[in-house]
Design an enzyme around this catalytic site. Structure first.
Site, PDB file in Angstrom:
ATOM      1  N   TYR A  28    -101.018 -64.947 -48.877  1.00 41.06           N
ATOM      2  CA  TYR A  28    -102.111 -64.020 -48.536  1.00 41.06           C
ATOM      3  C   TYR A  28    -102.467 -64.004 -47.046  1.00 41.06           C
ATOM      4  O   TYR A  28    -101.932 -64.777 -46.277  1.00 41.06           O
ATOM      5  CB  TYR A  28    -103.328 -64.194 -49.445  1.00 41.06           C
ATOM      6  CG  TYR A  28    -104.079 -65.490 -49.531  1.00 41.06           C
ATOM      7  CD1 TYR A  28    -103.968 -66.484 -48.606  1.00 41.06           C
ATOM      8  CD2 TYR A  28    -104.966 -65.690 -50.603  1.00 41.06           C
ATOM      9  CE1 TYR A  28    -104.719 -67.649 -48.727  1.00 41.06           C
ATOM     10  CE2 TYR A  28    -105.712 -66.842 -50.733  1.00 41.06           C
ATOM     11  CZ  TYR A  28    -105.587 -67.823 -49.784  1.00 41.06           C
ATOM     12  OH  TYR A  28    -106.327 -68.957 -49.903  1.00 41.06           O
ATOM     13  N   GLU A  29    -103.303 -63.071 -46.676  1.00 39.84           N
ATOM     14  CA  GLU A  29    -103.580 -62.771 -45.253  1.00 39.84           C
ATOM     15  C   GLU A  29    -102.304 -62.430 -44.491  1.00 39.84           C
ATOM     16  O   GLU A  29    -102.165 -62.774 -43.318  1.00 39.84           O
ATOM     17  CB  GLU A  29    -104.293 -63.943 -44.563  1.00 39.84           C
ATOM     18  CG  GLU A  29    -105.655 -64.296 -45.094  1.00 39.84           C
ATOM     19  CD  GLU A  29    -106.611 -63.115 -45.114  1.00 39.84           C
ATOM     20  OE1 GLU A  29    -106.429 -62.188 -44.314  1.00 39.84           O
ATOM     21  OE2 GLU A  29    -107.532 -63.122 -45.936  1.00 39.84           O
ATOM     22  N   GLY A  30    -101.392 -61.756 -45.155  1.00 39.42           N
ATOM     23  CA  GLY A  30    -100.082 -61.470 -44.557  1.00 39.42           C
ATOM     24  C   GLY A  30     -99.116 -62.566 -44.922  1.00 39.42           C
ATOM     25  O   GLY A  30     -99.323 -63.720 -44.548  1.00 39.42           O
TER      26      GLY A  30
END
Lengths: 600, 600
Positions: free
Chosen positions: A440-442
């Protein structure tokens, strides 16, 4: 059963002797961070998370969150009471600006505490963590009215916050967003659409939840340039600050996930919900990136935080478990078997974890200090340098930090043998929890592309040149010191591999950008080794200094020197292999027709 | 939702063109394995597992096994019926000896099917898998009476089998076993003790379960030299072969595990259960190792099997999911985004999985052929060579194969982004299932020590010299062929690293055995790269030959050549780093006082 002790001794060593927090006491807010106060934060904050939050980590994983028929969500047993204590003790307010009720402490101090919070209970930490991200975006882009309306209660922890980016058809590629924002006559917008994977999207910990939502206004371009950011509170807030009617936003379901079960990951339905534009129309992505960059550093810290707890438990198990004999002959002949510590391969896994957790701790705290300096340093040059360095290294801290956090957790589980696979021992949870941080968050692949595709080239390569200079200068100084010369030579070699790989990208990226993309992930790891290696140079130097000063804690400093040597012996050799992989280019990666991948 | 297609095309390529199954048709049992029959086994067996067992994989994980108050255990919905079909179709009898009702096929053919079985449903595969291990031990060490009594029903699959080694206080160190075996006047023994982590220990699939149990007779030495092996049936078997009274062995509980939920992992209580000695008293460990070596190859195959399914799904997702644009410009401008295949970092993960699964498939099948040859080859020299090679490489296939299987599953999950973390997509199950293979049948650290501590030195290093000769000869021949010269040079370099590391052990192991232990895990991976690299040399050679012959499936063979190049470009560079780690010795691993590991 699992245990956790906040590594206060190590944090203090890093803050005081490695990144020199004291030397910045002239900067705004840093006066609030005297050694006594910092120590009190670490000791008391560490005690709080270890005593109140860690005992809920395993039970929280087992129970998970529950969505009820009315769309409400309850967190696991004990979370609500623990969160109330968290708010009451003010642990969420450390770095908040004083004008909105925060304590105005440096970001680096809050980061030190945040590591402990994650180590004790990652799923819990995500509730205040998301609130902080949303607060940061409002502080940066919100109107004064919006700030006054939402931020004080968010910093206090009375209200939660979320980030709503992902939709079923779009994750990384936010240009594909379908959520609509229709302007209303009163200046508000009517928001309609479905968001997925919304961490802390709905829960019972706070009386209100402030959602920040990406959506498209009518006629906006069908790309990431058409995205705007909106604030959509769960309960509308009246002018007097009291809560008004329930907004048309609701949790449609909660996801069944591999880990972080105690955090509610929601599908959020916006059915003509009332929202207000934050910042300028169609500048939503830039506003969201303010949240994202802070969040990415926070996710990097999750790799460290979960890795640390897994590592501590593996060390304890290696003390407790007796199995087999030392290769050099029985170590404890009076016992039926020696402890796991006699086995070199068990040691290898523990030393790897020690070298990485302590190295990543230094890197995360150094990075957090750069965030502070980018805002608060006295000169424009200093602010720019700090901003360049943390911009460059944010994807490295996120990507390398979380890849390594997962490795550490996997190795720690391995130390337990068969018991590591059994839920009650707690080790498999760390692996499952650590896994999400790579996604997550890229995803870490996106981090790698951010590093090589954006950060390297920005401002003519100013940031990467500054980083090379930093490492080169410290290596040159250390080579003059007989005690550090060997280590410095090893770091210089790894730096040479990184510089060569960088040159290779410059020479081969223009003709074919896939040459850069194909090496991105390896490059991120290579820079991670050099950056963490720089931290180990500093730690070794600080340890030698402390030993020369006759500072009391001799065994601690000597352990640092052994661990620095481990880093040079066992982690740095990967630098050469990574460079070779990068320099093989994209041919063997891009040649195959997609139809030929599965040879069935 | 997840899918699985047995890679029959690739299996046939390996059997026919890479390991040359046809050239062994003169050996006993190999006549049963004509290309037509093998093809029918692969096609029909693959169809069976894909249609009957794979649909139960995800539901089996979600439901798990249930222990009832009376100690009975039920497997997940559908397992019992599927197992009955499995038995009826005879899929468990492929390699069983004909005199006991088996089909007498070569081990290598059964292994090819076994991969598919694992890929479709690893937890299911463990039920017949354990039975086969127990059968192998009875065939090798049991009396004629024991064989006649148990083996036919076990080969037929009517009865199950288990291996009972581990106890709460002992896993790797079997000398610590406490389970007692008291001789009775009728020649039987009364077995009392607790065994843990017993896979398939109790279930509802078979009418009887034949437990093989390690225990100590009165007065036996308090070490691994005092261990004997016993056969303890769940239901006593009467002389006419019918089932008699229930034995005093029962399932005390089933473990809550990270994965393989559909396999019942039991705590087994032996409360004066009736058992019979298998083989000689106090020679139990040797008997158990017969099971273990076969089981270790089977576990190595689990790395491949689970990795293959994870990989296939990641490929499909990369076809289906559109996100972002190619770095070189839009690939599908008519669509809103390109497929994941355009992104080099996604390709990297898929190519890595392709290079490893296909390479490990060749290695596992080549290894299985060595098992056949070690028993059946015409000359003593050939039998000994095959036995040496498979003895050496068993820990490599298990340790390297399962470490890589876990990496493949983790990368395949990563391709899915956030969806990979959500249970319904099925990808996180592969990671959880793959994880156990690194732990059981001897952790991968134990495999590494078996390799460097026992297998390398045995018979004056005869096996490793034979392996070096094998690789050296094939490299030398390939260097003469212009099409293979580049690849051969890369393999030669990796072989050089392995040989240098081996010499380093010889030079530094005597003075300090920890120098060998500290490098064991890296050495296992280094040998894994060379062994898999040899398979890729053979596959490249076979592909060139087929292309030169104008054999139809051109795209398949060209894909092999691209993938071989990927292996050389992106996997072989690790060989140099592994050698450097090994040559750093044990100093930085063994120096630290155990008390100094946690810096809290």
């Amino acid at each position: 059963m699992p245990q956790y002790t906040p590594p206060v001794r190590d944090t203090r060593f890093i803050l005081e002797r490695v990144i020199g927090l004291g030397s910045h006491s002239n900067l705004p807010g840093f006066a609030n961070a005297s050694p006594d106060i910092v120590n009190a934060v670490l000791e008391e904050g560490g005690k709080f998370v270890a005593e109140i939050l860690f005992p809920l980590n395993q039970s929280g994983d087992q129970q998970g969150c529950t969505r009820h028929d009315d769309g409400s969500v309850t967190t696991p047993e004990g979370f609500k009471a623990a969160y109330a204590q968290f708010v009451e003790s003010g642990w969420g307010t450390l770095a908040g600006p004083e004008e909105f009720g925060g304590q105005g402490m440096p970001h680096v101090v809050a980061t030190a505490f945040e590591e402990y919070l994650i180590s004790a209970n990652m799923a819990f930490a995500m509730y205040p963590g998301l609130t902080q991200g949303a607060t940061a975006a409002l502080l940066a882009k919100g109107s004064d009215e919006q700030k006054a309306k939402y931020v004080p209660n968010m910093i206090a922890g009375k209200w939660g916050g979320t980030m709503n980016l992902t939709e079923p058809q779009c994750g990384t590629d936010l240009g594909l967003i379908k959520t609509k924002a229709e302007p209303q006559t009163d200046g508000s917008y009517s928001i309609t659409g479905t968001k997925i994977f919304i961490s802390s999207g709905e829960h019972d910990l706070t009386e209100n939840i402030i959602h920040l939502v990406l959506a498209k206004t009518p006629g906006a371009p069908d790309s990431s340039k058409g995205i705007s950011l909106f604030v959509v509170p769960k309960f509308l807030v009246k002018d007097d600050g009291s809560l008004g009617e329930r907004n048309a936003v609701s949790c449609g379901s909660i996801e069944h996930k591999m880990g972080i079960h105690a955090n509610s990951t929601c599908v959020m339905n916006y059915d003509g919900a009332t929202g207000w534009l934050v910042g300028e129309e169609m500048k939503g992505l830039a506003a969201m990136f303010i949240m994202m960059n802070a969040a990415r550093l926070g996710v990097g810290l999750q790799g460290l935080g979960v890795g640390e707890t897994a590592y501590q438990n593996a060390v304890q198990y290696a003390h407790d478990r007796r199995q087999g004999r030392a290769l050099t002959g029985p170590k404890d002949p009076e016992e039926k078997a020696d402890t796991l510590f006699v086995h070199p391969d068990v040691r290898r896994m523990l030393m790897e974890a020690k070298a990485l957790t302590e190295g990543l701790r230094a890197l995360c705290l150094w990075g957090a200090l750069q965030v502070d300096l980018s805002h608060k340093a006295e000169s424009e040059e200093e602010r720019q340098l700090a901003d360049d360095l943390i911009g460059l290294l944010t994807p490295v801290i996120k990507g390398y930090g979380t890849d390594k956090g997962y490795d550490i957790a996997t190795n720690a589980q391995q130390v337990y043998g068969g018991h590591g696979y059994i839920a009650e021992w707690g080790m498999e949870q760390y692996v499952r929890d650590a896994r999400i941080a790579m996604i997550y968050e890229g995803t870490n692949g996106v981090q790698a592309m951010d590093l090589v595709g954006r950060k390297l080239a920005r401002n003519g390569g100013r940031a990467v040149q500054a980083f090379f200079k930093l490492v080169t200068d410290e290596v040159a100084a250390a080579k003059e010191d007989e005690k550090l010369a060997d280590y410095a030579a090893a770091l210089e070699k790894a730096l040479g591999q990184l510089q060569a790989a960088t040159m290779w990208f410059m020479a081969n990226g223009m003709q074919n950008p896939n040459n850069v993309g194909a090496g991105a992930h390896s490059y991120m790891h290579l820079m991670g080794i050099v950056a963490t290696g720089l931290m180990w140079l500093r730690m070794a130097k600080a340890a030698h200094t402390a030993l020369a000063e006759g500072e009391g804690d001799k065994a601690f400093y000597e352990a640092k020197l052994v661990t620095a040597r481990y880093f040079a012996d066992r982690i740095m050799p990967d630098a050469g292999a990574l460079r070779r992989k990068i320099e093989s280019g994209s041919d063997s990666i891009m040649a195959l027709d997609p139809e030929m991948f599965v040879a069935a």
